[in-house]
Scaffold this motif. Structure first.
Motif, short mmCIF file in Angstrom:
data_model
loop_
_atom_site.label_atom_id
_atom_site.label_comp_id
_atom_site.label_asym_id
_atom_site.label_seq_id
_atom_site.Cartn_x
_atom_site.Cartn_y
_atom_site.Cartn_z
N MET A 1 0.83 -1.20 0.00
CA MET A 1 0.00 0.00 0.00
C MET A 1 0.87 1.25 0.00
SD MET A 1 -3.26 0.98 0.06
CE MET A 1 -4.30 -0.25 0.86
N GLN A 2 1.91 1.27 0.83
CA GLN A 2 2.76 2.46 0.92
C GLN A 2 3.62 2.63 -0.33
OE1 GLN A 2 4.95 1.95 4.56
NE2 GLN A 2 3.14 2.15 5.86
N LEU A 3 4.18 1.52 -0.81
CA LEU A 3 5.08 1.61 -1.95
C LEU A 3 4.35 1.99 -3.23
CD1 LEU A 3 7.86 1.19 -3.27
CD2 LEU A 3 7.28 -1.24 -3.49
N LEU A 4 3.25 1.28 -3.53
CA LEU A 4 2.59 1.46 -4.82
C LEU A 4 1.84 2.78 -4.92
CD1 LEU A 4 1.31 -2.18 -5.39
CD2 LEU A 4 3.33 -1.09 -6.39
N THR A 5 1.47 3.35 -3.78
CA THR A 5 0.77 4.64 -3.81
C THR A 5 1.71 5.81 -3.55
OG1 THR A 5 0.18 4.46 -1.47
CG2 THR A 5 -1.38 3.57 -3.06
N PRO B 1 3.23 3.80 -11.89
CA PRO B 1 1.99 4.47 -12.30
C PRO B 1 1.34 5.15 -11.10
CG PRO B 1 1.62 2.12 -12.05
CD PRO B 1 3.10 2.33 -11.88
N SER B 2 0.43 6.05 -11.38
CA SER B 2 -0.39 6.64 -10.32
C SER B 2 -1.43 5.62 -9.89
CB SER B 2 -1.07 7.91 -10.81
OG SER B 2 -0.12 8.88 -11.17
N TYR B 3 -1.50 5.34 -8.60
CA TYR B 3 -2.54 4.48 -8.04
C TYR B 3 -3.59 5.41 -7.44
CZ TYR B 3 -0.35 -0.11 -8.56
OH TYR B 3 0.16 -1.27 -9.07
N LEU B 4 -4.74 5.49 -8.10
CA LEU B 4 -5.77 6.47 -7.77
C LEU B 4 -6.94 5.77 -7.09
CD1 LEU B 4 -5.61 8.24 -11.24
CD2 LEU B 4 -4.48 8.97 -9.13
N PHE C 1 -8.33 0.63 -6.68
CA PHE C 1 -7.53 1.65 -7.35
C PHE C 1 -7.65 1.53 -8.86
CE2 PHE C 1 -5.34 1.03 -3.31
CZ PHE C 1 -5.02 2.32 -2.92
N LEU C 2 -7.42 2.65 -9.53
CA LEU C 2 -7.16 2.66 -10.95
C LEU C 2 -5.70 3.06 -11.12
CD1 LEU C 2 -10.37 4.42 -12.32
CD2 LEU C 2 -9.93 1.97 -12.02
N ALA C 3 -4.93 2.21 -11.81
CA ALA C 3 -3.50 2.45 -12.02
C ALA C 3 -3.29 2.96 -13.44
CB ALA C 3 -2.70 1.17 -11.79
N THR C 4 -2.59 4.09 -13.57
CA THR C 4 -2.41 4.67 -14.90
C THR C 4 -1.12 5.47 -14.95
OG1 THR C 4 -3.39 6.12 -16.58
CG2 THR C 4 -3.75 6.73 -14.28
N PHE C 5 -0.52 5.51 -16.13
CA PHE C 5 0.61 6.39 -16.40
C PHE C 5 0.15 7.70 -17.06
CE2 PHE C 5 2.49 2.14 -16.29
CZ PHE C 5 3.60 2.34 -15.49
N GLY C 6 -1.14 7.80 -17.30
CA GLY C 6 -1.69 8.96 -17.99
C GLY C 6 -2.51 9.84 -17.07
N PRO C 7 -3.45 10.59 -17.62
CA PRO C 7 -4.28 11.49 -16.82
C PRO C 7 -5.24 10.71 -15.92
CG PRO C 7 -5.04 11.44 -19.10
CD PRO C 7 -3.74 10.69 -19.08
#
Length: 373
Positions: free
Chosen positions: A143-147, A154-157, A349-355
């Protein structure tokens, strides 16, 4: 599951080789999953008996990548990012599902993680694509690393809280006076119509065709596993008890010392606390998953009757617990009230490299099918 695609060649990340998994990798994948348990007060190992069938269960178009160690070629990491058809804003859409990230302790370097996500971007998640994923809260490190928004990740939203309930099977009979009965092929049309009415009211709920039972995406799930609730000729709801023990197994790996000390006295009184007993470390759980709970949002009575009846069926089959996953804002979530249970909460989460794609989504609750985690 498909064999490696020549259009997606292996890549080197430092000393490691990253490539698509093939049929000969099943033993290594089984060993990796057994050796990388989920940390927490109750540490669980999610074992995979058949990694290929499990991948096809998660996604209609599965894709599993792995990293091997130089020299002996030992498998040290893997992740899956297949595609599945889900409802987004009420319409079917293919969305990647990022799951089953496992890294052996000896390979947990920033190099492999950063290189792996760079590879994910190039192979699957080129902007503006995004993937659906889930992290359980007890996995604090992930949780800490990926966000963390570190470079190359990527952004974990976050899109909402998720509750993964382990419900205790309970004795009893399926009440005949509540219009509950096992489904038959003659019920396909009514089930399909109700599902297509209810499922689009959730974000990311899978698009199902119940006449496709028997396909790899529904491995082991039969029409007789479904229970339907009727009022005369009207179908009020349905759900199924899905036994996945031929594909995967949850095993209690360990307890934190404080909980291990309390385990025996707790087990003497667990019934008073609406909990579930804590088996010894090493125990393989006798489990199934409650899947495809489908009722109109306001019909809590039918949903509760189905859940309790399926818990009774689980007890009759010699099972100890049943898994049920629900978003915190699911209108049917209160069906677990009063049931003996343990919650393993997580975040969607939604993981993305974009907007950020979240402004495109309306306010429907997110959905995550526990059987496909």
């Amino acid at each position: 599951m498909t064999t490696p695609d020549s259009s997606l060649p292996p890549v080197a990340i430092g000393p490691y080789q990253v490539r698509l998994a093939g049929p000969g990798d099943a033993p290594g994948l089984r060993q990796l999953f057994a050796g990388v348990p989920l940390p927490g007060a109750i540490s669980l190992a999610f074992e995979r008996h058949d990694p290929w069938a499990q991948a096809q269960l998660q996604c209609e178009a599965p894709q599993v990548w792995l990293a091997t160690r130089p020299g002996d070629g030992r498998l040290v990491a893997s992740y899956a990012c297949g595609q599945r058809l889900v409802y987004v804003n009420g319409r079917p859409r293919r969305i990647p599902y990022l799951s089953d990230l496992r890294i052996a302790p000896e390979a947990r370097s920033g190099l492999l993680l950063a290189g792996g996500f760079k590879h994910l971007r190039q192979s699957t998640l080129m902007p503006p694509a995004y993937a659906q994923t889930l992290i359980l809260r007890q996995n604090h490190h992930a949780m800490q690393l990926l966000t963390s928004r570190r470079a190359s990740l990527p952004s974990y939203l976050a899109t909402g809280d998720y509750d993964h309930f382990a419900l205790a099977a309970q004795s009893g009979r399926v009440p005949a006076d509540q219009g509950l009965r096992a489904a038959t092929p003659a019920d396909f049309n009514a089930m399909q119509a109700l599902y297509e009415e209810v499922a689009p009211q959730y974000q990311f709920r899978p698009v199902y065709r119940f006449d496709q039972l028997g396909q790899p995406y529904f491995d082991g799930l039969k029409i007789g596993d479904f229970l339907c609730a009727w009022r005369g000729p009207q179908l009020l709801g349905f759900a199924a008890l899905w036994d996945l023990s031929h594909l995967r197994q949850t095993r209690v790996h360990a307890y934190q010392p404080w909980l291990n000390c309390l385990r025996r006295p707790y087990n003497l009184t667990w019934g008073q606390w609406r909990g579930i007993p804590l088996p010894p470390p090493g125990t393989a759980l006798r489990e199934a998953t409650l899947t495809a709970l489908t009722c109109r949002p306001g019909d809590l009575a039918s949903a509760a009757a189905l859940v309790r009846a399926l818990l009774a069926m689980a007890h009759q089959r010699g099972l100890a617990m049943v898994h049920l996953g629900m978003a915190a804002e699911d209108p049917l979530r209160s069906v677990v009230t009063g049931l003996r249970r343990r919650n393993f909460p997580g975040r969607h989460f939604l993981a993305t490299f974009g907007p950020d794609p979240r402004p495109e989504l309306d306010d429907r609750p997110c959905y995550f099918e526990a059987a496909r985690i």
